[in-house]
Design an enzyme around this catalytic site. Structure first.
Site, PDB file in Angstrom:
ATOM      1  N   THR B  56       0.832  -1.202   0.000  1.00  0.00           N
ATOM      2  CA  THR B  56       0.000   0.000   0.000  1.00  0.00           C
ATOM      3  C   THR B  56       0.870   1.257   0.000  1.00  0.00           C
ATOM      4  O   THR B  56       0.588   2.238  -0.694  1.00  0.00           O
ATOM      5  CB  THR B  56      -0.939  -0.004   1.220  1.00  0.00           C
ATOM      6  OG1 THR B  56      -1.672  -1.227   1.206  1.00  0.00           O
ATOM      7  CG2 THR B  56      -1.911   1.157   1.177  1.00  0.00           C
ATOM      8  N   LYS B  83       1.138   4.596  23.716  1.00  0.00           N
ATOM      9  CA  LYS B  83       0.569   5.861  24.192  1.00  0.00           C
ATOM     10  C   LYS B  83       0.064   6.653  22.997  1.00  0.00           C
ATOM     11  O   LYS B  83       0.726   6.749  21.974  1.00  0.00           O
ATOM     12  CB  LYS B  83       1.638   6.677  24.929  1.00  0.00           C
ATOM     13  CG  LYS B  83       1.669   6.402  26.414  1.00  0.00           C
ATOM     14  CD  LYS B  83       0.546   7.154  27.122  1.00  0.00           C
ATOM     15  CE  LYS B  83       0.640   6.907  28.644  1.00  0.00           C
ATOM     16  NZ  LYS B  83      -0.540   7.372  29.349  1.00  0.00           N
ATOM     17  N   ARG B 105      -1.833   4.829   7.545  1.00  0.00           N
ATOM     18  CA  ARG B 105      -2.187   3.431   7.813  1.00  0.00           C
ATOM     19  C   ARG B 105      -1.976   3.228   9.301  1.00  0.00           C
ATOM     20  O   ARG B 105      -0.920   3.586   9.834  1.00  0.00           O
ATOM     21  CB  ARG B 105      -1.269   2.500   7.006  1.00  0.00           C
ATOM     22  CG  ARG B 105      -1.224   1.047   7.485  1.00  0.00           C
ATOM     23  CD  ARG B 105      -2.495   0.284   7.241  1.00  0.00           C
ATOM     24  NE  ARG B 105      -2.750   0.078   5.837  1.00  0.00           N
ATOM     25  CZ  ARG B 105      -2.647  -1.106   5.228  1.00  0.00           C
ATOM     26  NH1 ARG B 105      -2.295  -2.174   5.890  1.00  0.00           N
ATOM     27  NH2 ARG B 105      -2.900  -1.200   3.930  1.00  0.00           N
ATOM     28  N   HIS B 135     -10.870   0.904   4.403  1.00  0.00           N
ATOM     29  CA  HIS B 135      -9.738   1.042   3.496  1.00  0.00           C
ATOM     30  C   HIS B 135     -10.319   1.564   2.176  1.00  0.00           C
ATOM     31  O   HIS B 135     -10.428   0.837   1.195  1.00  0.00           O
ATOM     32  CB  HIS B 135      -9.074  -0.330   3.323  1.00  0.00           C
ATOM     33  CG  HIS B 135      -7.723  -0.282   2.681  1.00  0.00           C
ATOM     34  ND1 HIS B 135      -7.158   0.876   2.199  1.00  0.00           N
ATOM     35  CD2 HIS B 135      -6.812  -1.261   2.449  1.00  0.00           C
ATOM     36  CE1 HIS B 135      -5.966   0.596   1.694  1.00  0.00           C
ATOM     37  NE2 HIS B 135      -5.727  -0.689   1.838  1.00  0.00           N
TER      38      HIS B 135
END
Ligand SMILES: [Zn+2]
Lengths: 429, 323
Positions: B56, B83, B105, B135
């Protein structure tokens, strides 16, 4: 000690009366009462006088997460919300699973002086669900613990739950269960339903709560113990509790203000301010919870006040902490969802937010009738006021309220703790 | 079009057709000796990948470069993402660098939505796959591929019957495809074992079946979703063998498809699991085409989000006279 004369307050929403407070107690109730010398007069036309609110479920975060809340800041928030007693949950760091920790929290509450703080003791050591904590020692400590909970985690082992229910009978304690079947909720992010499917967030199914409640009411009946269910969030849970009560079993339950108002549709924003455990459910659940609170199936409104610092909420949903503030907005939410909808009158609010929670926690001085000679734990509410929730104006050390910008009805005008105002004119005294 | 592309639901029918038509135009660039247009010269596109996906990332990178954008690849994988500050801090850094578009992504559903709506940065956000959510550019390239094979590269997919088979529960590709295909008028059927369908799927704009064999004969396209082997350990299905037997596309099942029907897969494939090797390599398979089409579609998306009102392709456009 000063005396106060509250003039023309609607006691429990009824007729206007004057209430004289002296020496920490209600000294006189009537109309046209004369004020003795040096009495502070509080004009309360149109205001409603209720017994001071009692919260069964507060996270004060001290010790361990003083960046989120302390006993000091949390009791300020409580007083401003109309509370005169709160139960401080045990999931602190260290966990409140020993007499030493519960006494520390109890002492901090005494020092704050704004609101009674009753520590909740952990059921199991470290909330691990494996071995009973020293429940008796916590009860015998200065904190005199009567409510025990592993809140944040479920006492999922049926044998441990049974033993805990039995053991606390010796000193009239109660186990408050956070009902969440752990395997069904691994990695769960929100209510499992239409919205979770669309958002691609791991679901927290209603059955994970209901299955534990069903098991625990049966266990409580079997061993003849009383049982309290924390933050009931689904229509099915209400049904099970209604059934258990119809059997005469000693089961009580609480609902949070946010589960009375908000739904999982809000999660579509992926805004972590709506991330909470148990999760926000559907509109049908909200309706069933309101109905359950109205008919008494659900005994109490409990805030599950859960402060979190900004960095734990200003992030993507998956890593955000679960929980939302509640103390300073609870009464407004209840007025909006229950009083203005006609489901409860003010006497009913007093029952669900003060009388019954005090009884469940076995607090002698709270949740009493408004009558001569009773301790003056009182809250005066102006139901006609409206206010817009502004997170930065909250007394809590954290700002994670889901109601930012929302206009809520009602305003706490004054709160009295044993005759001493903790809030006056809507501000901390 | 909206300023961000987070969900296939962000696209109206007109938006989707505009992307597909633009992608058709841009696809011809790939056939030229110089595959580059000056359209996004001076603009910066950041590929922000918190999850490994070389395919991708390369596709977006090629798309941006063919439009002459400056491309920065920012791989946050491996750094502590436990975090949330990481996403915020990264966003603030990208904002300071003047990113015009951020292609993200992320393993967490909703992270692109948060990035776009948090006020952390001003550029456009393109979702290149988030958790088990969506997506959308994959759905666009799939629709582009279907339109070429089934409709001569024109119009919508009205009445076309598309069957999507596999792990719908965990599939962002399935979610985006259902939404986009419904927008384009196609009739979608999802096929999966009940354990791999989300609660609430009955409210989606599609049909649902547990039986692949009853759907194949009336499918114009069948899309096989990747099924991760570890799902077996969580008891979503008993064994690989049983999954393959009940839901895999083998040659026998392929033979049940109509003559014109195509076989699709978003990749990467588990050959022998959800799709037999011979099926994947058959002339009906569009798997390689889908990769090629991905670049054109992503060029179209970046152009439409960033490019303004200039036409994407002028008949005389070259590096020189475009100045
Ligand atoms: Zn809890």
């Amino acid at each position: 000690m000063s005396t106060y004369l509250i003039k023309n307050a609607k006691v429990l929403g009824g007729d206007a009366q004057d209430v004289l407070i002296s020496d920490g107690r209600i000294a006189e109730i009537g109309t046209g009462l004369a004020a003795p010398d040096a009495t502070q007069i509080i004009e309360a036309d149109g205001h409603v006088l209720l017994p001071g609110l009692v919260d069964l479920h507060t996270h004060l975060r001290e010790p361990g997460r003083e960046d989120a809340e302390t006993v000091e800041t949390g009791t300020r928030a409580a007083a401003l919300g109309g509370y005169t007693a709160v139960h401080a949950m045990a999931n602190t760091d260290p966990v409140a699973d020993t007499a030493g920790v519960v006494e520390q929290v109890w002492r901090l509450g005494q020092e704050s002086g704004r609101c009674d703080v009753h520590p909740v003791g952990a059921v199991t050591i470290g909330l691990n669900g494996e071995r009973l904590a020293e429940l008796g020692a916590m009860h015998e400590s200065a904190a005199n613990v009567k409510v025990f909970s592993d809140d944040g985690k479920c006492v999922h082992d049926a044998v441990i739950m049974r033993r805990a229910l039995e053991y606390v009978k010796a000193f009239d304690g109660v186990v408050a269960q956070h009902a969440q079947e752990p395997r069904l909720t691994e990695g769960a992010q929100m209510n499992e339903g239409t919205v979770s499917g669309i958002l691609g967030l791991r679901g927290w199914p209603a059955v994970a709560e209901e299955a534990i409640i069903a098991r625990d009411v049966l266990l409580a009946a079997h061993v003849g113990s009383r049982l309290h269910i924390c933050h009931v969030s689904t229509a099915g849970s209400v049904e099970i509790i209604r059934w258990a009560k119809s059997k005469g079993w000693d089961v009580t339950a609480e609902v949070t203000p946010h589960h009375l108002l908000l739904t999982d549709e809000l999660v579509r924003s992926y805004d972590p301010v709506y991330k909470v455990n148990p999760p926000l459910r559907t509109a049908e659940d909200v309706a069933a919870l309101r109905e359950g609170l109205a008919d008494g199936t659900i005994d109490a409104v409990a805030t599950d006040h859960a402060p979190h610092p900004t960095e734990d909420k200003d992030c993507e949903w998956a890593v955000a902490a679960m929980g939302m503030l509640g103390l300073e907005t609870a009464l407004g939410i209840v007025q909006q969802t229950m009083v203005e909808s006609g489901l409860l009158d003010w006497a009913g609010v007093a029952d669900r937010m003060s009388v019954r929670p005090a009884r469940i926690g076995r607090l002698d001085g709270h949740g009493r009738a408004i009558a001569v000679g009773e301790p003056a734990n009182l809250v005066l509410v102006d139901p006609s006021a409206r206010r817009t929730v502004e997170p930065s104006e909250l007394a809590s050390k954290s700002a994670n309220t889901p109601y930012a910008g929302l206009e809520l009805p009602g305003r706490v005008a004054a709160t009295f703790l044993r005759g001493v105002p903790t809030v006056i004119d809507g501000k901390l005294a | 079009m909206k300023r961000h592309l987070i969900s296939a639901a962000d696209l109206t029918r007109d938006d989707a057709l505009l992307v597909l038509d633009t992608a058709e135009e841009l696809a011809h660039i790939a056939e030229r000796p110089i595959k580059k247009l000056p359209t996004l010269r001076g603009r910066t596109v950041v590929n922000l990948f918190f999850e490994d996906s070389t395919r991708t990332r390369i596709s977006f990178e090629a798309a941006a470069k063919r439009l002459s954008a400056d491309v920065i690849n920012f791989s946050a994988k491996g750094s502590s993402v436990s975090k949330g500050e990481t996403l915020k801090d990264t966003a603030l850094t990208l904002q300071a660098m003047g990113a015009d578009a951020v292609v993200i992504r992320h393993g967490a559903s909703g992270a692109p939505h948060t990035l776009a709506n948090s006020g952390w940065l001003r550029g456009s956000v393109v979702n290149a796959g988030d958790g088990t959510h969506e997506h959308p550019t994959q759905a666009l390239l799939d629709a582009f591929t279907m339109r070429r094979r089934l409709n001569d590269g024109k119009g919508d997919l009205e009445g076309r019957r598309i069957t999507i088979v596999g792990d719908v529960l965990h599939s962002r590709v399935a979610r985006s495809n259902v939404l986009l295909l419904a927008t384009l008028g196609a009739e979608v059927t999802l096929v999966a074992p009940p354990t791999l369908l989300p609660i609430g799927v009955e409210t989606w704009p599609c049909q649902v079946s547990y039986d692949i064999d009853s759907t194949l004969a009336k499918s114009d396209a069948v899309m096989m979703l990747r099924v991760q082997r570890e799902r077996m350990n969580a008891s979503y299905f008993p064994t690989e063998r049983e999954y393959s037997r009940r839901y895999g596309l083998d040659e026998k099942r392929m033979a049940a498809l109509p003559e014109h029907a195509i076989v699709m897969h978003p990749g990467p494939m588990n050959r022998g699991m959800e799709i037999a090797a011979n099926v994947a390599d058959s002339p009906r398979s569009t798997i390689v085409e889908q990769v090629t089409n991905g670049v054109s579609v992503r060029m179209a998306v970046l152009y439409l989000l960033l490019g303004g009102s200039e036409p994407a392709v002028t008949t005389t456009a070259t590096e020189e006279n475009a100045k």
